[in-house]
Write an enzyme that holds these catalytic residues in place. Sequence first.
Site, short mmCIF file in Angstrom:
data_model
loop_
_atom_site.label_atom_id
_atom_site.label_comp_id
_atom_site.label_asym_id
_atom_site.label_seq_id
_atom_site.Cartn_x
_atom_site.Cartn_y
_atom_site.Cartn_z
CG ASN A 9 -1.69 1.27 1.39
OD1 ASN A 9 -1.88 2.01 0.42
ND2 ASN A 9 -2.17 1.55 2.59
CE LYS A 11 0.40 3.61 4.71
NZ LYS A 11 0.12 3.72 6.11
CG HIS A 102 -5.72 1.84 4.96
ND1 HIS A 102 -5.32 2.79 5.85
CD2 HIS A 102 -4.68 0.98 4.80
CE1 HIS A 102 -4.07 2.53 6.22
NE2 HIS A 102 -3.66 1.43 5.60
CD GLU A 104 -2.96 5.52 6.52
OE1 GLU A 104 -2.93 5.63 5.29
OE2 GLU A 104 -2.04 5.00 7.18
CD GLU A 174 -3.54 -2.66 7.09
OE1 GLU A 174 -2.42 -2.87 6.62
OE2 GLU A 174 -4.19 -1.62 6.85
N GLY A 180 2.36 2.17 10.57
CA GLY A 180 3.29 3.30 10.42
C GLY A 180 4.00 3.69 11.71
CB SER A 220 5.22 -1.81 11.78
OG SER A 220 4.78 -0.48 12.03
C1 PEP Z 1 -0.67 0.15 5.74
O1 PEP Z 1 -0.59 1.24 5.18
O2 PEP Z 1 -1.64 -0.57 5.50
C2 PEP Z 1 0.39 -0.27 6.66
C3 PEP Z 1 0.26 -1.41 7.27
O3 PEP Z 1 1.45 0.60 6.81
P1 PEP Z 1 2.87 0.23 7.51
O4 PEP Z 1 3.33 -1.08 6.93
O5 PEP Z 1 3.77 1.38 7.15
O6 PEP Z 1 2.63 0.12 8.98
#
Ligand code: PEP
Length: 257
Positions: A9, A11, A102, A104, A174, A180, A220
Site C-alpha cells: 500500500n 499510500k 483502510h 486512514e 491491521e 506506520g 509495520s
Molecule cells: C498500511 O498502510 O496498510 C500499513 C500497514 O502501513 P505500515 O506497513 O507502514 O505500517
Amino acid sequence: MRRKIAAGNWKMNTTLNEGKELIENMLSKLDENPPKQNADELLVIFGTPFITIESGMQLVSGNPMVKMAAQNCYSEEKGAYTGEISVSMIKSTGAEYVIIGHSERREYFHESHEMLAKKVDLALKHDLKPIFCCGEKLEIREKNTHFNLVKRQIEESLFHLGAEDFKNIVIAYEPVWAIGTGVTASPEQAQEMHAFIRNLLAERYGPKVASDTSILYGGSVSAKNAAELFANPDVDGGLVGGASLKADDFVTIINSF
Ligand code: PEP
C-alpha cells in the site's frame, strides 16, 4: 487452497515517474530473486496511487504473479462527485484489486460501515476484488474489546454477501496502533486475531470458504519481521505500507513465505 499474498500500500507517495521506476526496480529484483512459489500459490500486489495503475499494468502484464490494486474507490457508480474515482474507472485500467476500509480512510475521511459495504458491493459488481481492512485502535485493545470491534467491522460491511461473492474477498487485519508506528503485533497477537476472523467466516460461510480466504496482517511489516509473522498458520501474508516503497525490503518480504 488459499493464496499467500504480499500486497503493498504505497499510500500518497511517488510521482508517476517515481512509481514506474519503483515497479521496474521491484520486477527486476524479483527476476533475480524469484519466489519459490508459483502464481497459483503466491500473489504480489502493488497498491499504487491511481495515476500509476495504468503504466503499472503495462509493466506487470507479463508476470502472472503480479497484480495492480487501487487504494480506494468511491461508493457511488458514477456522477457529480468531483475528484472521486469509480470502480468501473479502476477496472478499466486492468487493476484486479481495490483496498477498501483502510484505517486512514475510516479515520480521516469518516468512512462508515455502511459506506464500506456499498464500496464492497460496487467493487464485486464490476469484478474487482476487495482487500477489506479491519483492525482496532490502541484504546480498544487496552479495553480488551478488539475482538468485538473486528467482528462488527466484518459483519457490518461484509456479511450481507453470499458465499459466492465472499470468495472474492481478501481480508487484511491491521491493528491501527501498528500502522506506520514501527510497533508490530507479535506473531501470537496476529495469529490469535486471524484465527478468530477465520472462525467468524466459518460460522457464517462454512469451513471451505473460511479456509480458502486469504487473511493478511498489516502494521509495520518489515524485511526483518515478515518471516516470523508469515510462519503462523492463519497469517496468509501482509498488507505492507512503508516497506513496500523500498524495492529491496519488499522483495525480501515477498520471499519470506
Ligand atoms: C498500511 O498502510 O496498510 C500499513 C500497514 O502501513 P505500515 O506497513 O507502514 O505500517
